[in-house]
Design an enzyme around this catalytic site. Sequence first.
Site, mmCIF file in Angstrom:
data_model
loop_
_atom_site.group_PDB
_atom_site.id
_atom_site.type_symbol
_atom_site.label_atom_id
_atom_site.label_comp_id
_atom_site.label_asym_id
_atom_site.label_seq_id
_atom_site.Cartn_x
_atom_site.Cartn_y
_atom_site.Cartn_z
ATOM 1 N N ASP A 86 18.892 69.781 -28.329
ATOM 2 C CA ASP A 86 19.157 71.476 -28.644
ATOM 3 C C ASP A 86 18.560 71.024 -29.947
ATOM 4 O OD1 ASP A 86 19.567 72.456 -26.791
ATOM 5 O OD2 ASP A 86 22.648 72.904 -27.743
ATOM 6 N N HIS A 87 18.983 69.830 -30.689
ATOM 7 C CA HIS A 87 19.058 69.886 -32.387
ATOM 8 C C HIS A 87 17.397 69.243 -32.586
ATOM 9 C CE1 HIS A 87 22.477 71.417 -33.317
ATOM 10 N NE2 HIS A 87 22.692 70.652 -32.580
ATOM 11 N N HIS A 133 21.252 73.828 -24.468
ATOM 12 C CA HIS A 133 21.702 75.453 -24.873
ATOM 13 C C HIS A 133 21.153 76.445 -25.379
ATOM 14 C CE1 HIS A 133 25.663 77.627 -26.717
ATOM 15 N NE2 HIS A 133 25.289 78.200 -25.377
ATOM 16 N N GLU A 186 23.031 75.070 -21.030
ATOM 17 C CA GLU A 186 24.159 75.313 -20.789
ATOM 18 C C GLU A 186 24.225 76.930 -21.357
ATOM 19 O OE1 GLU A 186 26.009 73.965 -24.676
ATOM 20 O OE2 GLU A 186 25.786 71.848 -24.050
ATOM 21 N N HIS A 209 31.525 66.857 -26.858
ATOM 22 C CA HIS A 209 31.527 67.099 -27.975
ATOM 23 C C HIS A 209 31.730 66.163 -28.888
ATOM 24 C CE1 HIS A 209 30.876 70.475 -30.747
ATOM 25 N NE2 HIS A 209 31.413 69.748 -31.714
ATOM 26 N N GLY A 210 31.069 65.985 -30.021
ATOM 27 C CA GLY A 210 31.437 65.242 -31.428
ATOM 28 C C GLY A 210 30.648 63.657 -31.191
ATOM 29 N N ARG A 229 21.183 79.544 -26.414
ATOM 30 C CA ARG A 229 21.992 80.474 -27.233
ATOM 31 C C ARG A 229 21.246 81.762 -27.497
ATOM 32 N NH1 ARG A 229 25.991 77.270 -30.433
ATOM 33 N NH2 ARG A 229 27.008 79.993 -30.897
ATOM 34 N N ASN A 271 22.331 65.955 -24.956
ATOM 35 C CA ASN A 271 21.431 67.717 -25.461
ATOM 36 C C ASN A 271 20.417 67.314 -26.087
ATOM 37 O OD1 ASN A 271 21.933 69.911 -27.307
ATOM 38 N ND2 ASN A 271 23.457 70.187 -26.166
ATOM 39 N N THR A 294 28.651 75.033 -34.555
ATOM 40 C CA THR A 294 28.033 74.714 -32.957
ATOM 41 C C THR A 294 29.200 75.460 -32.348
ATOM 42 O OG1 THR A 294 28.177 72.325 -31.267
ATOM 43 C CG2 THR A 294 29.973 73.206 -33.650
ATOM 44 N N THR A 295 29.622 74.854 -30.857
ATOM 45 C CA THR A 295 30.631 75.744 -29.642
ATOM 46 C C THR A 295 31.706 74.649 -30.436
ATOM 47 O OG1 THR A 295 29.043 74.844 -27.972
ATOM 48 C CG2 THR A 295 30.659 75.646 -27.258
ATOM 49 N N ARG A 329 18.934 80.428 -31.927
ATOM 50 C CA ARG A 329 18.427 79.606 -33.120
ATOM 51 C C ARG A 329 18.342 78.096 -32.820
ATOM 52 N NH1 ARG A 329 24.730 78.099 -34.942
ATOM 53 N NH2 ARG A 329 25.597 80.881 -33.898
ATOM 54 N N HIS A 330 18.302 77.957 -32.207
ATOM 55 C CA HIS A 330 16.975 76.625 -31.656
ATOM 56 C C HIS A 330 16.384 76.771 -30.343
ATOM 57 C CE1 HIS A 330 20.896 75.934 -29.141
ATOM 58 N NE2 HIS A 330 22.016 75.762 -30.687
ATOM 59 N N GLU A 335 33.800 70.641 -18.468
ATOM 60 C CA GLU A 335 33.403 69.343 -19.643
ATOM 61 C C GLU A 335 34.360 69.575 -20.265
ATOM 62 O OE1 GLU A 335 29.724 69.975 -21.078
ATOM 63 O OE2 GLU A 335 29.997 68.712 -22.360
ATOM 64 N N GLY A 345 24.934 65.151 -28.152
ATOM 65 C CA GLY A 345 23.671 66.018 -28.711
ATOM 66 C C GLY A 345 22.837 65.732 -30.542
ATOM 67 N N HIS A 346 24.413 66.017 -30.951
ATOM 68 C CA HIS A 346 24.142 65.763 -32.912
ATOM 69 C C HIS A 346 23.719 64.422 -32.882
ATOM 70 C CE1 HIS A 346 25.027 65.908 -37.411
ATOM 71 N NE2 HIS A 346 24.270 66.936 -36.714
HETATM 72 N N1 PXP Z 1 28.695 69.583 -24.402
HETATM 73 C C1 PXP Z 1 28.940 70.918 -25.123
HETATM 74 C C2 PXP Z 1 29.242 72.304 -23.786
HETATM 75 C C3 PXP Z 1 28.565 71.407 -25.994
HETATM 76 O O1 PXP Z 1 28.422 72.602 -26.834
HETATM 77 C C4 PXP Z 1 27.700 70.627 -26.964
HETATM 78 C C5 PXP Z 1 27.303 71.002 -28.567
HETATM 79 O O2 PXP Z 1 26.324 71.837 -27.935
HETATM 80 C C6 PXP Z 1 27.442 68.930 -26.377
HETATM 81 C C7 PXP Z 1 28.425 69.283 -25.183
HETATM 82 C C8 PXP Z 1 27.003 68.167 -27.221
HETATM 83 O O3 PXP Z 1 27.808 68.392 -28.540
HETATM 84 P P1 PXP Z 1 27.324 67.236 -29.555
HETATM 85 O O4 PXP Z 1 25.955 67.764 -30.085
HETATM 86 O O5 PXP Z 1 28.416 67.073 -31.212
HETATM 87 O O6 PXP Z 1 27.218 65.994 -28.767
#
Ligand code: PXP
Length: 242
Positions: free
Chosen positions: A11-12, A45, A72, A190-191, A47, A9, A102-103, A51-52, A153, A212-213
């Site tokens: 996004d960042h 994503h 996304e 996520h995370g 949004r 991901n 974040t989500t 924002r990004h 997911e 992603g992050h």
């Molecule tokens: N999957 C989904 C559906 C998300 O919304 C996100 C966060 O944007 C991620 C995965 C990735 O999460 P992270 O950035 O914490 O790795």
Amino acid sequence: MKRQRLYINIDHIATVRQARRGNEPDPIEGAAICERAGADGITAHLREDRRHIQDDDVERLATSLTTDFNLEMACTDEMLSIAERLRPREATLVPERRQEITTEGGLDLTRDPARLTEGIKRLNAAGIRTSLFISPDLETVTAARKLGATAIELHTGAFAHAAGDPAALEALRDASRHGASIGLAVHAGHGLTVGNVGPVAAIPEIEELNIGHSVVSRAIFVGLAEAVRELRKAMDDARAPS
Ligand code: PXP
């Protein structure tokens, strides 16, 4: 065990660019580096508040990626129209709240099932693999199937935030098994980080991880390609026969 797909991901990368509203760093250039380093797909994503990731980013991703594109998005008419036009390989429907960082949670599938059903129908008709971002909860997994999604997911936030909590891991295992048994493709994210991805990567039913992050954070110190390779290795190690 079958190789698990790693989608990065980006996004960042765009978050850093938007800090100055300029052109650098370019998330599309980042996506290409991730692909060369072994990513199986790129997730972004778009949004509603932009924002990004920006509209121009998803336009460019749709035409430049050599791997899969996972868009996304919230299940809104605007986003559905964008997906129908760009036809990413995959679309992941997520809940979106403007004030969130974040989500934060999965989709509430009981809230507006008619809107979700309609959205999934439109995406399926466009030939897009439709995934719903949900909590690892058995009833929610069943509901996702009934709504017509191809994939789910599973939100790994509870597991990631309570590192090593056996109950959070068990919930992911149970939801994955159940999802696969009723014909859903199972993804997760996520995370997740190099440090905590192992137990999730080892769940056999999970076909794809979206991360992603932690990758973009790690990239500041070791570079993006190396950050992707580190994750790939942690996933492969977790699925290797012992
Ligand atoms: N999957 C989904 C559906 C998300 O919304 C996100 C966060 O944007 C991620 C995965 C990735 O999460 P992270 O950035 O914490 O790795």
